[in-house]
Design a protein around this motif. Structure first.
Motif, PDB file in Angstrom:
ATOM      1  N   ALA A  91     129.813  92.199  25.462  1.00 30.60           N
ATOM      2  CA  ALA A  91     130.703  91.074  25.780  1.00 30.60           C
ATOM      3  C   ALA A  91     131.550  90.677  24.577  1.00 30.60           C
ATOM      4  O   ALA A  91     132.296  89.704  24.646  1.00 30.60           O
ATOM      5  CB  ALA A  91     129.883  89.894  26.273  1.00 30.60           C
ATOM      6  N   GLY A  92     131.395  91.407  23.480  1.00 31.06           N
ATOM      7  CA  GLY A  92     132.233  91.142  22.313  1.00 31.06           C
ATOM      8  C   GLY A  92     131.698  90.096  21.360  1.00 31.06           C
ATOM      9  O   GLY A  92     132.448  89.570  20.537  1.00 31.06           O
ATOM     10  N   GLN A  93     130.394  89.787  21.465  1.00 33.55           N
ATOM     11  CA  GLN A  93     129.833  88.818  20.511  1.00 33.55           C
ATOM     12  C   GLN A  93     129.811  89.436  19.117  1.00 33.55           C
ATOM     13  O   GLN A  93     129.160  90.458  18.896  1.00 33.55           O
ATOM     14  CB  GLN A  93     128.417  88.386  20.914  1.00 33.55           C
ATOM     15  CG  GLN A  93     127.866  87.307  19.971  1.00 33.55           C
ATOM     16  CD  GLN A  93     126.444  86.862  20.328  1.00 33.55           C
ATOM     17  OE1 GLN A  93     125.784  87.445  21.180  1.00 33.55           O
ATOM     18  NE2 GLN A  93     125.985  85.814  19.656  1.00 33.55           N
ATOM     19  N   SER A  94     130.516  88.820  18.179  1.00 33.85           N
ATOM     20  CA  SER A  94     130.585  89.359  16.822  1.00 33.85           C
ATOM     21  C   SER A  94     129.773  88.544  15.825  1.00 33.85           C
ATOM     22  O   SER A  94     129.449  89.042  14.751  1.00 33.85           O
ATOM     23  CB  SER A  94     132.037  89.451  16.358  1.00 33.85           C
ATOM     24  OG  SER A  94     132.647  88.173  16.366  1.00 33.85           O
ATOM     25  N   VAL A  95     129.469  87.297  16.158  1.00 33.76           N
ATOM     26  CA  VAL A  95     128.659  86.453  15.274  1.00 33.76           C
ATOM     27  C   VAL A  95     127.404  86.051  16.048  1.00 33.76           C
ATOM     28  O   VAL A  95     127.497  85.424  17.110  1.00 33.76           O
ATOM     29  CB  VAL A  95     129.435  85.199  14.810  1.00 33.76           C
ATOM     30  CG1 VAL A  95     128.551  84.352  13.895  1.00 33.76           C
ATOM     31  CG2 VAL A  95     130.728  85.597  14.094  1.00 33.76           C
ATOM     32  N   LYS A  96     126.250  86.409  15.515  1.00 32.82           N
ATOM     33  CA  LYS A  96     124.988  86.214  16.231  1.00 32.82           C
ATOM     34  C   LYS A  96     124.402  84.830  15.986  1.00 32.82           C
ATOM     35  O   LYS A  96     123.276  84.671  15.487  1.00 32.82           O
ATOM     36  CB  LYS A  96     124.006  87.323  15.857  1.00 32.82           C
ATOM     37  CG  LYS A  96     124.450  88.686  16.370  1.00 32.82           C
ATOM     38  CD  LYS A  96     123.496  89.787  15.952  1.00 32.82           C
ATOM     39  CE  LYS A  96     123.999  91.140  16.445  1.00 32.82           C
ATOM     40  NZ  LYS A  96     123.239  92.251  15.887  1.00 32.82           N
ATOM     41  N   HIS A  97     125.211  83.851  16.275  1.00 36.07           N
ATOM     42  CA  HIS A  97     124.786  82.435  16.267  1.00 36.07           C
ATOM     43  C   HIS A  97     125.497  81.830  17.471  1.00 36.07           C
ATOM     44  O   HIS A  97     126.729  81.884  17.557  1.00 36.07           O
ATOM     45  CB  HIS A  97     125.212  81.777  14.951  1.00 36.07           C
ATOM     46  CG  HIS A  97     124.835  80.320  14.810  1.00 36.07           C
ATOM     47  ND1 HIS A  97     124.133  79.825  13.715  1.00 36.07           N
ATOM     48  CD2 HIS A  97     125.082  79.250  15.604  1.00 36.07           C
ATOM     49  CE1 HIS A  97     123.967  78.523  13.849  1.00 36.07           C
ATOM     50  NE2 HIS A  97     124.534  78.146  14.991  1.00 36.07           N
ATOM     51  N   LEU A  98     124.718  81.277  18.399  1.00 37.10           N
ATOM     52  CA  LEU A  98     125.287  80.721  19.636  1.00 37.10           C
ATOM     53  C   LEU A  98     126.549  79.898  19.345  1.00 37.10           C
ATOM     54  O   LEU A  98     126.550  79.039  18.472  1.00 37.10           O
ATOM     55  CB  LEU A  98     124.241  79.831  20.316  1.00 37.10           C
ATOM     56  CG  LEU A  98     124.688  79.082  21.575  1.00 37.10           C
ATOM     57  CD1 LEU A  98     125.062  80.041  22.687  1.00 37.10           C
ATOM     58  CD2 LEU A  98     123.581  78.128  22.024  1.00 37.10           C
ATOM     59  N   HIS A  99     127.593  80.209  20.090  1.00 37.49           N
ATOM     60  CA  HIS A  99     128.821  79.416  19.945  1.00 37.49           C
ATOM     61  C   HIS A  99     129.572  79.419  21.263  1.00 37.49           C
ATOM     62  O   HIS A  99     129.514  80.379  22.028  1.00 37.49           O
ATOM     63  CB  HIS A  99     129.710  79.934  18.814  1.00 37.49           C
ATOM     64  CG  HIS A  99     130.000  81.407  18.865  1.00 37.49           C
ATOM     65  ND1 HIS A  99     129.086  82.352  18.471  1.00 37.49           N
ATOM     66  CD2 HIS A  99     131.092  82.087  19.278  1.00 37.49           C
ATOM     67  CE1 HIS A  99     129.614  83.561  18.624  1.00 37.49           C
ATOM     68  NE2 HIS A  99     130.827  83.429  19.123  1.00 37.49           N
ATOM     69  N   PHE A 100     130.270  78.325  21.474  1.00 37.47           N
ATOM     70  CA  PHE A 100     131.106  78.170  22.662  1.00 37.47           C
ATOM     71  C   PHE A 100     132.552  78.074  22.199  1.00 37.47           C
ATOM     72  O   PHE A 100     132.887  77.221  21.380  1.00 37.47           O
ATOM     73  CB  PHE A 100     130.702  76.917  23.445  1.00 37.47           C
ATOM     74  CG  PHE A 100     129.292  77.014  23.991  1.00 37.47           C
ATOM     75  CD1 PHE A 100     129.047  77.622  25.212  1.00 37.47           C
ATOM     76  CD2 PHE A 100     128.215  76.540  23.262  1.00 37.47           C
ATOM     77  CE1 PHE A 100     127.755  77.735  25.706  1.00 37.47           C
ATOM     78  CE2 PHE A 100     126.911  76.653  23.746  1.00 37.47           C
ATOM     79  CZ  PHE A 100     126.681  77.256  24.972  1.00 37.47           C
ATOM     80  N   HIS A 101     133.371  78.989  22.708  1.00 40.50           N
ATOM     81  CA  HIS A 101     134.804  78.938  22.430  1.00 40.50           C
ATOM     82  C   HIS A 101     135.432  77.913  23.374  1.00 40.50           C
ATOM     83  O   HIS A 101     135.177  77.946  24.586  1.00 40.50           O
ATOM     84  CB  HIS A 101     135.466  80.286  22.731  1.00 40.50           C
ATOM     85  CG  HIS A 101     134.970  81.452  21.925  1.00 40.50           C
ATOM     86  ND1 HIS A 101     135.683  82.002  20.884  1.00 40.50           N
ATOM     87  CD2 HIS A 101     133.829  82.195  22.016  1.00 40.50           C
ATOM     88  CE1 HIS A 101     135.025  83.035  20.379  1.00 40.50           C
ATOM     89  NE2 HIS A 101     133.892  83.180  21.050  1.00 40.50           N
ATOM     90  N   ILE A 102     136.261  77.043  22.834  1.00 41.79           N
ATOM     91  CA  ILE A 102     137.134  76.196  23.652  1.00 41.79           C
ATOM     92  C   ILE A 102     138.546  76.738  23.452  1.00 41.79           C
ATOM     93  O   ILE A 102     139.056  76.771  22.331  1.00 41.79           O
ATOM     94  CB  ILE A 102     137.090  74.722  23.208  1.00 41.79           C
ATOM     95  CG1 ILE A 102     135.665  74.156  23.293  1.00 41.79           C
ATOM     96  CG2 ILE A 102     138.053  73.886  24.058  1.00 41.79           C
ATOM     97  CD1 ILE A 102     135.538  72.738  22.723  1.00 41.79           C
ATOM     98  N   LEU A 103     139.133  77.222  24.547  1.00 41.20           N
ATOM     99  CA  LEU A 103     140.457  77.851  24.480  1.00 41.20           C
ATOM    100  C   LEU A 103     141.414  77.063  25.367  1.00 41.20           C
ATOM    101  O   LEU A 103     141.084  76.727  26.514  1.00 41.20           O
ATOM    102  CB  LEU A 103     140.377  79.294  24.987  1.00 41.20           C
ATOM    103  CG  LEU A 103     139.512  80.249  24.152  1.00 41.20           C
ATOM    104  CD1 LEU A 103     138.940  81.348  25.018  1.00 41.20           C
ATOM    105  CD2 LEU A 103     140.328  80.830  23.004  1.00 41.20           C
ATOM    106  N   GLY A 104     142.589  76.778  24.847  1.00 37.36           N
ATOM    107  CA  GLY A 104     143.560  76.058  25.652  1.00 37.36           C
ATOM    108  C   GLY A 104     144.910  76.025  24.978  1.00 37.36           C
ATOM    109  O   GLY A 104     145.131  76.641  23.933  1.00 37.36           O
ATOM    110  N   GLY A 105     145.824  75.319  25.625  1.00 39.66           N
ATOM    111  CA  GLY A 105     147.164  75.187  25.066  1.00 39.66           C
ATOM    112  C   GLY A 105     148.132  76.231  25.583  1.00 39.66           C
ATOM    113  O   GLY A 105     149.289  76.264  25.160  1.00 39.66           O
TER     114      GLY A 105
END
Ligand code: AMP
Length: 113
Positions: A91-105
């Motif tokens: 799925a393209g996870q590159s950093v192995k620390h849980l994170h949620f992307h917020i994408l907008g604009g």
């Protein structure tokens, strides 16, 4: 975890552009934004990904979900943004620390790649 990039960002050992912080989580701008608004929200506790969330972590994840709308609003994208968490290499996870992307604009197409 001393060798985890996002743990080191949480402790400010590595600088970042923070937009929100509380006892449970930290939110900062993505260094390589994929949209005009691209913020990462991470738990301060090291959790590898959603796959590694235990029942004891449920409150942490719930808390992050509860603050995301306020972060999105403060970034000016209330009502039109996407929240993504990549899990594992496929799925393209590159950093192995849980994170949620917020994408907008901008308009966001579906399905994602
Ligand atoms: P993912 O590919 O889902 O694991 O997302 C990791 C995200 O972290 C990517 O969008 C990167 O651009 C972002 N990133 C990597 N290093 C940094 C950094 N030092 N500061 C801010 N964002 C970063």
């Amino acid at each position: 975890m001393s060798d985890c990039l996002f743990c080191r960002i949480v402790t400010k050992e590595i600088p970042s552009s923070g937009v929100y912080e509380d006892d449970v989580c930290y939110a900062f701008r993505d260094i390589n934004p994929a949209a005009p608004v691209h913020v990462l929200v991470v738990p301060k506790k090291h959790i590898g990904s959603l796959d590694e969330v235990s029942k004891a972590d449920a409150a942490v994840v719930g808390h992050i979900m509860s603050v995301i709308p306020a972060i999105a609003a403060s970034e000016g994208v209330a009502g039109g943004y996407r929240v993504v968490s990549n899990i594992g290499p496929r799925a393209g996870q590159s950093v192995k620390h849980l994170h949620f992307h917020i994408l907008g604009g901008r308009d966001l197409s579906w399905p994602p790649g």
